[in-house]
Design an enzyme around this catalytic site. Structure first.
Site, mmCIF file in Angstrom:
data_model
loop_
_atom_site.group_PDB
_atom_site.id
_atom_site.type_symbol
_atom_site.label_atom_id
_atom_site.label_comp_id
_atom_site.label_asym_id
_atom_site.label_seq_id
_atom_site.Cartn_x
_atom_site.Cartn_y
_atom_site.Cartn_z
ATOM 1 N N ASP A 196 2.782 -5.450 7.430
ATOM 2 C CA ASP A 196 1.531 -4.694 7.368
ATOM 3 C C ASP A 196 0.358 -5.676 7.410
ATOM 4 O O ASP A 196 0.067 -6.342 6.418
ATOM 5 C CB ASP A 196 1.519 -3.869 6.075
ATOM 6 C CG ASP A 196 0.230 -3.086 5.906
ATOM 7 O OD1 ASP A 196 -0.697 -3.244 6.734
ATOM 8 O OD2 ASP A 196 0.148 -2.305 4.937
ATOM 9 N N LYS B 225 -10.381 -1.326 10.254
ATOM 10 C CA LYS B 225 -10.591 -2.440 9.327
ATOM 11 C C LYS B 225 -10.965 -3.718 10.072
ATOM 12 O O LYS B 225 -11.096 -4.779 9.480
ATOM 13 C CB LYS B 225 -9.324 -2.675 8.506
ATOM 14 C CG LYS B 225 -9.044 -1.545 7.516
ATOM 15 C CD LYS B 225 -8.027 -1.968 6.504
ATOM 16 C CE LYS B 225 -7.237 -0.822 5.939
ATOM 17 N NZ LYS B 225 -7.919 -0.070 4.903
ATOM 18 N N HIS C 52 0.854 -1.189 0.000
ATOM 19 C CA HIS C 52 0.000 0.000 0.000
ATOM 20 C C HIS C 52 0.898 1.250 0.000
ATOM 21 O O HIS C 52 2.018 1.206 0.497
ATOM 22 C CB HIS C 52 -0.827 -0.072 1.286
ATOM 23 C CG HIS C 52 -1.955 0.901 1.383
ATOM 24 N ND1 HIS C 52 -1.777 2.197 1.807
ATOM 25 C CD2 HIS C 52 -3.281 0.746 1.149
ATOM 26 C CE1 HIS C 52 -2.961 2.802 1.827
ATOM 27 N NE2 HIS C 52 -3.882 1.954 1.436
ATOM 28 N N GLN D 56 -4.800 -5.777 6.107
ATOM 29 C CA GLN D 56 -5.837 -6.487 5.350
ATOM 30 C C GLN D 56 -6.153 -7.857 5.915
ATOM 31 O O GLN D 56 -7.065 -8.515 5.440
ATOM 32 C CB GLN D 56 -5.438 -6.610 3.880
ATOM 33 C CG GLN D 56 -5.648 -5.353 3.072
ATOM 34 C CD GLN D 56 -7.103 -4.904 3.023
ATOM 35 O OE1 GLN D 56 -8.030 -5.712 3.056
ATOM 36 N NE2 GLN D 56 -7.311 -3.605 2.929
ATOM 37 N N CYS E 31 -4.744 2.870 -3.683
ATOM 38 C CA CYS E 31 -3.502 3.273 -2.998
ATOM 39 C C CYS E 31 -2.383 2.286 -3.257
ATOM 40 O O CYS E 31 -1.583 1.992 -2.354
ATOM 41 C CB CYS E 31 -3.714 3.425 -1.493
ATOM 42 S SG CYS E 31 -4.944 4.635 -1.061
HETATM 43 C C1 LIG Z 1 -2.611 -3.133 3.142
HETATM 44 C C2 LIG Z 1 -2.932 -1.794 3.730
HETATM 45 N N1 LIG Z 1 -1.992 -1.116 4.394
HETATM 46 C C3 LIG Z 1 -2.233 0.072 4.938
HETATM 47 C C4 LIG Z 1 -3.456 0.678 4.840
HETATM 48 C C5 LIG Z 1 -3.636 2.031 5.432
HETATM 49 O O1 LIG Z 1 -4.550 2.037 6.433
HETATM 50 P P1 LIG Z 1 -4.961 3.439 7.100
HETATM 51 O O2 LIG Z 1 -5.439 4.299 5.997
HETATM 52 O O3 LIG Z 1 -6.016 3.078 8.061
HETATM 53 O O4 LIG Z 1 -3.741 3.986 7.746
HETATM 54 C C6 LIG Z 1 -4.470 0.002 4.152
HETATM 55 C C7 LIG Z 1 -5.837 0.552 4.021
HETATM 56 O O5 LIG Z 1 -6.201 1.413 3.335
HETATM 57 C C8 LIG Z 1 -4.198 -1.244 3.577
HETATM 58 O O6 LIG Z 1 -5.127 -1.907 2.875
#
Ligand SMILES: Cc1ncc(COP(=O)(O)O)c(C=O)c1O
Ligand SMILES: [Zn+2]
Lengths: 406, 143
Positions: free
Chosen positions: A193, A219, A116, A196, A359
């Site tokens: 990370d 999430k 991401h 997901q 993203c």
């Molecule tokens: C794999 C992954 N990492 C990071 C994020 C970032 O999460 P957040 O926007 O809650 O910081 C997301 C979600 O958008 C994601 O799907």
């Protein structure tokens, strides 16, 4: 009869829409909503500051939540659990505090191409500022990380490896444990990370042996604005604070400050106690159902979706054929029609999906697609939601068919 | 809303076979517009001589709404003075924003009126406005 969880979620209970965007943010069960309301109704005060019983209560609830997270992800100590506002802030903390202080020219950061932006962009910053090189592990033909790439890209110069448990675009599950072994064999630290996977699969930081792990509460059925950073104590102890201010200090003189011990060292300013309470409540909700049950339910649902979507000849599905490696995210396109136009039709049919680059622009560029439609499933979705999606896709195809160029 | 309002023959035709989607030689100015969320990405090239928009073209990619809105905007603006074009763009933005627009003003928009109901698809308003807002900025710089 399989159990249906939709009824636990007020926003969905009698809704006319199919919510298929849990990969972006999940909905909230009644128990989480009630616990958050109850916190604000009965227990709210500034944690760590008041010399009165209400503040002590708020502090206690906050620390209970930390203990809950520690147990939830099997960390060794609650000093290893830092609350942030989301996964992105957690990753920035690692980048600024660990990355900038431990990397130098000639060092390498290795990320998977399916990361991401919230992983990629902070580590790009680290690479630019330290002179380190940023490298990517690319995919094989089946939308999984290429094993040889993993072997090739992680070298003796690698200092940080960034890897997600599950891709937010492809739904691919990554073999984090294997990557950790490889990374540790060259002395690199691993940033995992888990954004997901956290609502779908257990995260055991000791079993995976990851050095850092991050995820967002929103999430996993918890409120917006609360996130988690796990870091091994040995690393966190050596890292300087990320944000400075109240609550993260011990003594402050006019010119100098000594910092609070872990985990307060990384939690500057008044913290989101209501969010932490909601997070603990969400953890309890997940634990009550059990990841085993969640996975059984969701795998069944995702398989059903995969089978029905791959039956649609006009669709291009970007997912691994190997069921074992698939999580509850599916990306696809109607060939020849832009994802946004399709998702607008789905919207009018009350099917809510995300479309765009999710993203993850580097991944989409690597795949040579400009955008995808993404349906992501959670415990509250049903086969009816999948049927609605398939119906709406057929409607969209009917609408656009005559304009599709071969 | 009937989706046929928006995804009409006209819109689809402009999005798939725009006569203005090409490179023009010797543009007097070019400008790039981008919707980061959805990935619509266009580059507009203008030939402006003596305050008159002689020719416009675009390249890039995006959804049918952004592509057709770009194409229809170009069709509407070619041959206009900068002042006229600025006025038309403002009328278009007002129309999309659901502000009061007079009948005469609407007429100036010609085919672009087709986007008048796009606010029923709030997620797509940005797509419809991309080319227009991008052009508004560059025309302001021309004065
Ligand atoms: C794999 C992954 N990492 C990071 C994020 C970032 O999460 P957040 O926007 O809650 O910081 C997301 C979600 O958008 C994601 O799907
Ligand atoms: Zn668009």
């Amino acid at each position: 009869m399989e159990k249906v969880f939709k009824g636990d979620f007020p926003i969905l209970k009698n809704s006319k829409f199919s919510y298929l965007d849990s990969g972006a943010t999940s909905q909230h069960p009644t128990c989480v909503l009630n616990d958050v309301i109850s916190y604000y109704k009965k227990n709210n005060a500034n944690p760590h500051r008041g010399s009165y019983s209400l503040s002590v209560k708020a502090t206690k609830l906050y620390e209970n939540a930390r203990e809950g997270v520690k147990n939830f992800i099997n960390a060794k100590s609650s000093a290893e659990i830092i609350f942030t506002k989301n996964a992105t802030e957690s990753l920035n903390l690692i980048a600024y505090s660990y990355g900038l202080n431990n990397l130098k020219k000639g060092d390498e950061i290795v990320l998977s191409i399916m990361e991401h932006h919230s992983m990629i962009v902070p580590f790009q910053m680290v690479a630019k500022k330290t002179g380190a090189t940023l490298k990517y592990i690319y995919l094989n033909d089946d939308f999984c990380l290429d094993e040889q790439e993993i072997e090739k890209k992680i070298t003796k110069n690698t200092k940080i490896v960034g890897i997600s448990t599950v891709s937010n675009v492809l739904g691919t599950k990554n073999d984090v444990k294997k990557i950790v072994k490889k990374a540790h064999s060259v002395g690199a630290v691993v940033v995992c990370d888990a954004s997901q996977s956290i609502a779908h699969m257990p995260l055991d930081v000791q079993n995976l042996d990851v050095d850092f792990a991050v995820f967002s509460g929103h999430k996993m059925f918890a409120p917006l604005g609360i996130g988690v950073l796990f870091g091994k104590q040995s690393l966190l102890l050596k890292m300087p604070p990320f944000l400075f201010g109240g609550d993260m200090i011990e003594y402050v003189d006019e010119q100098n400050t000594t910092f609070a011990p872990l985990p307060q060292k990384f939690e500057a300013g008044t913290q989101n106690v209501g969010g932490a309470v909601g997070l603990l409540s969400a953890i309890n909700y997940i634990n009550e159902i059990g990841y085993k049950e969640i996975q059984k339910y969701e795998n069944n649902l995702t398989d059903y979706a995969y089978k029905n979507l791959t039956k649609l000849k006009f669709l291009e599905v970007y997912a691994t054929k190997n069921k074992e490696n698939r999580s509850s995210v599916l990306s696809f396109n109607i060939k020849g029609i832009h994802a946004h136009d399709v998702s607008s039709i789905l919207d009018l049919e009350n099917v809510f999906v995300r479309s765009g680059n999710h993203c993850a622009q580097p991944l989409l560029k690597h795949m040579k697609v400009s955008s995808t439609i993404r349906a992501s499933f959670s415990i509250y979705n049903t086969k009816q939601d999948v049927d609605n999606l398939v119906f709406a896709l057929n409607e969209a195809y009917k609408k656009f068919k005559k304009y599709i160029k071969d | 809303m009937e989706i046929d309002d928006i995804y009409s023959e006209l819109v689809m035709e402009h999005s798939q076979n725009s006569p203005y989607k090409k490179d023009i030689k010797n543009p007097t100015c070019s400008v790039h517009g981008h919707n980061p969320n959805c990935g619509d990405d266009i580059t507009l090239s203008f030939v402006i001589e003596n305050g008159i928009i002689k020719d416009v073209s675009f390249t890039g990619q995006g959804c049918a709404i952004s592509q057709s809105s770009t194409s229809i905007m170009i069709e509407t603006l070619i041959g206009k003075t900068i002042k006229e074009a600025q006025k038309i763009i403002d009328i278009f933005i007002d129309l999309i924003d659901r502000k009061q627009v007079s009948k005469e003003d609407k007429k100036l928009l010609k085919n672009a009126q087709i986007f008048k109901n796009i606010s029923n698809m709030p997620a797509r308003v940005k797509c419809a406005l991309l080319a227009w807002k991008t052009t508004k900025n560059i025309l302001n710089e021309q004065n």
